[in-house]
Design an enzyme around this catalytic site. Structure first.
Site, PDB file in Angstrom:
ATOM      1  N   SER A   1       1.061  -1.350   0.028  1.00 33.58           N
ATOM      2  CA  SER A   1      -0.108  -0.089   0.074  1.00 33.58           C
ATOM      3  C   SER A   1       0.203   1.523  -0.135  1.00 33.58           C
ATOM      4  O   SER A   1       0.198   2.423  -0.562  1.00 33.58           O
ATOM      5  CB  SER A   1      -0.409  -0.126   0.812  1.00 33.58           C
ATOM      6  OG  SER A   1      -2.140  -0.568   1.147  1.00 33.58           O
TER       7      SER A   1
ATOM      8  N   LYS B   1       0.104   3.595  -3.169  1.00 34.29           N
ATOM      9  CA  LYS B   1      -1.194   4.435  -3.235  1.00 34.29           C
ATOM     10  C   LYS B   1      -0.666   5.603  -3.551  1.00 34.29           C
ATOM     11  O   LYS B   1      -1.178   6.511  -3.879  1.00 34.29           O
ATOM     12  CB  LYS B   1      -1.735   4.322  -2.261  1.00 34.29           C
ATOM     13  CG  LYS B   1      -2.734   2.719  -2.036  1.00 34.29           C
ATOM     14  CD  LYS B   1      -3.085   2.225  -0.733  1.00 34.29           C
ATOM     15  CE  LYS B   1      -3.698   0.855  -1.083  1.00 34.29           C
ATOM     16  NZ  LYS B   1      -4.258   0.769   0.711  1.00 34.29           N
TER      17      LYS B   1
ATOM     18  N   TYR C   1      -4.247  -2.459 -10.253  1.00 34.84           N
ATOM     19  CA  TYR C   1      -4.210  -2.780  -8.602  1.00 34.84           C
ATOM     20  C   TYR C   1      -2.921  -3.628  -7.896  1.00 34.84           C
ATOM     21  O   TYR C   1      -2.453  -4.002  -6.967  1.00 34.84           O
ATOM     22  CB  TYR C   1      -4.864  -2.247  -7.931  1.00 34.84           C
ATOM     23  CG  TYR C   1      -5.237  -2.237  -5.852  1.00 34.84           C
ATOM     24  CD1 TYR C   1      -5.105  -1.363  -5.372  1.00 34.84           C
ATOM     25  CD2 TYR C   1      -5.474  -3.598  -5.990  1.00 34.84           C
ATOM     26  CE1 TYR C   1      -4.821  -1.172  -4.830  1.00 34.84           C
ATOM     27  CE2 TYR C   1      -5.291  -3.172  -3.961  1.00 34.84           C
ATOM     28  CZ  TYR C   1      -4.661  -3.050  -3.499  1.00 34.84           C
ATOM     29  OH  TYR C   1      -5.186  -1.953  -2.255  1.00 34.84           O
TER      30      TYR C   1
ATOM     31  N   TYR D   1      -4.492   3.605   8.855  1.00 36.21           N
ATOM     32  CA  TYR D   1      -6.347   3.183   8.296  1.00 36.21           C
ATOM     33  C   TYR D   1      -6.311   3.477   9.774  1.00 36.21           C
ATOM     34  O   TYR D   1      -6.514   4.670  10.399  1.00 36.21           O
ATOM     35  CB  TYR D   1      -5.877   1.906   8.164  1.00 36.21           C
ATOM     36  CG  TYR D   1      -5.284   1.281   6.696  1.00 36.21           C
ATOM     37  CD1 TYR D   1      -5.588   1.929   5.136  1.00 36.21           C
ATOM     38  CD2 TYR D   1      -3.832   0.763   6.499  1.00 36.21           C
ATOM     39  CE1 TYR D   1      -4.974   1.788   4.171  1.00 36.21           C
ATOM     40  CE2 TYR D   1      -3.157   0.562   5.835  1.00 36.21           C
ATOM     41  CZ  TYR D   1      -3.421   1.174   4.590  1.00 36.21           C
ATOM     42  OH  TYR D   1      -2.753   0.403   3.310  1.00 36.21           O
TER      43      TYR D   1
ATOM     44  N   VAL E   1       0.867  -4.028   3.508  1.00 40.31           N
ATOM     45  CA  VAL E   1       1.142  -4.692   4.319  1.00 40.31           C
ATOM     46  C   VAL E   1       2.611  -5.819   4.330  1.00 40.31           C
ATOM     47  O   VAL E   1       1.730  -6.586   4.953  1.00 40.31           O
ATOM     48  CB  VAL E   1       0.039  -5.361   4.693  1.00 40.31           C
ATOM     49  CG1 VAL E   1      -1.024  -5.044   4.529  1.00 40.31           C
ATOM     50  CG2 VAL E   1       0.222  -6.604   2.455  1.00 40.31           C
TER      51      VAL E   1
HETATM   52  N1  GLN Z   1      -2.112  -5.767  -1.924  1.00 42.04           N
HETATM   53  C1  GLN Z   1      -3.035  -5.295  -0.476  1.00 42.04           C
HETATM   54  C2  GLN Z   1      -4.282  -5.263  -0.189  1.00 42.04           C
HETATM   55  O1  GLN Z   1      -5.009  -5.034  -1.391  1.00 42.04           O
HETATM   56  C3  GLN Z   1      -2.798  -4.291   0.014  1.00 42.04           C
HETATM   57  C4  GLN Z   1      -2.919  -3.616   1.260  1.00 42.04           C
HETATM   58  C5  GLN Z   1      -2.326  -3.209   2.520  1.00 42.04           C
HETATM   59  O2  GLN Z   1      -0.993  -2.947   2.007  1.00 42.04           O
HETATM   60  N2  GLN Z   1      -2.907  -2.549   3.539  1.00 42.04           N
HETATM   61  O3  GLN Z   1      -4.661  -5.969   0.538  1.00 42.04           O
END
Ligand code: GLN
Length: 306
Positions: free
Chosen positions: A66, A69, A193, A241, A259
């Site tokens: 993420s 993003k 994505y 988050y 993650v």
């Molecule tokens: N690719 C992961 C997902 O969509 C990214 C989530 C994350 O890094 N928090 O679940």
């Protein structure tokens, strides 16, 4: 304040965190990520004068997930400007990164560009009818230019692993499509994505890539000063988050987690910081990574809150 001795601070953090046994839990909902050794720890810092410091496994690539993003948001704002905000909000969600709860109440408009639903909309916006390969090429070009490193690439095994198991993301995408907030077929947008999340970088590369968010005179200027401020504001309020408030409280700097256990943190005008430790806390953010930047911020006095 005299210049802090970053090298000494990083060494100290590394020796404590490498010995720390309470390392959190590696993400296993993407099978390929479950194979990563939780013992890794790395941290890199680039200062506004260009000086670079690193400790630990700083030349080992990890899955940025993420953290990607931030780069797609920068691209989408460049492409659409403020029109992006018709499709995605700018408020913290107070919910897990992959939650579907708010989407139904809020007619398929995700709360912010950093929860999964919001990031999927952002990717959909830059995809805009292009082949995913083209969009991913543009994203890699942006990241490679930001980092000044052409070796940065996508790990196909991680992308495939998430494509096979990413049912929650498919649910989010289909739900938004039903509300008219996804312009491309869900498989196409999610293909892009999952690949953007599978970009691999070392902390050295990620700290360099984050320089454009420092708003410092000698750093690469890839987006306008105003836009950098806004991206930082979103990182501060939404980058972790339902752990964003706690991160702001403990660290006091904008950050974006993934993650894979990576976090990109910006000390505006001062430094770009990347940390990696694969074990996560209950909110899905790197446990030791958060502790490490908390400590770095305290030792250097870096904070956007004075
Ligand atoms: N690719 C992961 C997902 O969509 C990214 C989530 C994350 O890094 N928090 O679940």
């Amino acid at each position: 304040m005299t210049d802090p001795d970053i090298a000494a601070i990083l060494d100290e953090i590394d020796s404590d965190q490498s010995a720390n046994e309470d390392r959190g839990k590696v993400a296993d909902y993407i099978p390929e990520l479950a194979t990563v050794n939780p013992a890794h720890f790395a941290m890199s810092v680039v200062l506004a004068n260009g000086q670079q410091f690193s400790t630990g496994d700083a030349s080992l690539p990890f899955s940025i997930q993420s953290v990607s993003k931030v780069f797609t948001l920068a691209l989408a704002l460049g492409r659409l400007g403020d029109r992006l905000w018709d499709r995605v909000g700018r408020e913290p969600s107070g919910l897990a990164f992959n939650s579907i709860l708010q989407l139904e109440h809020e007619q398929g408009i995700p709360r912010n560009p950093f929860v999964n639903a919001g990031a999927i909309v952002v990717t959909d916006a830059i995809l805009a009818g292009h082949a995913p390969r083209e969009m991913l090429g543009e994203l890699l070009l942006f990241i490679r230019t930001a980092a000044g490193d052409d070796a940065i690439h996508i790990n196909e095994n991680v992308a495939r692993s998430e494509t096979e198991t990413g049912h929650r993301n498919f649910a989010l995408a289909h739900f938004m499509r039903a509300h008219g907030n996804l312009l491309n077929p869900p498989e196409l947008t999610l293909g892009a994505y999952f690949h953007q999340c599978a970009v691999e970088m070392t902390t050295e590369q990620l700290a360099l890539a984050g320089r454009f968010l420092m708003n410092a005179p000698d750093m690469p200027r890839l987006v306008s000063r105003e836009r950098v401020r806004r991206i930082n504001a979103l990182m501060m309020t939404c980058g972790h988050y339902d752990g964003s408030g706690d991160f702001a409280f403990r660290v006091g700097l904008p950050g974006k987690s993934g993650v894979g256990g990576g976090i990109l943190v910006i000390a505006p005008g001062r430094a770009s910081i990347a940390v990696w430790s694969p074990g996560l806390n209950a909110q899905g953010n790197s446990k030791l990574g958060t502790e490490a930047v908390e400590r770095l911020a305290r030792r250097t006095g870096w904070s956007v809150f004075g």
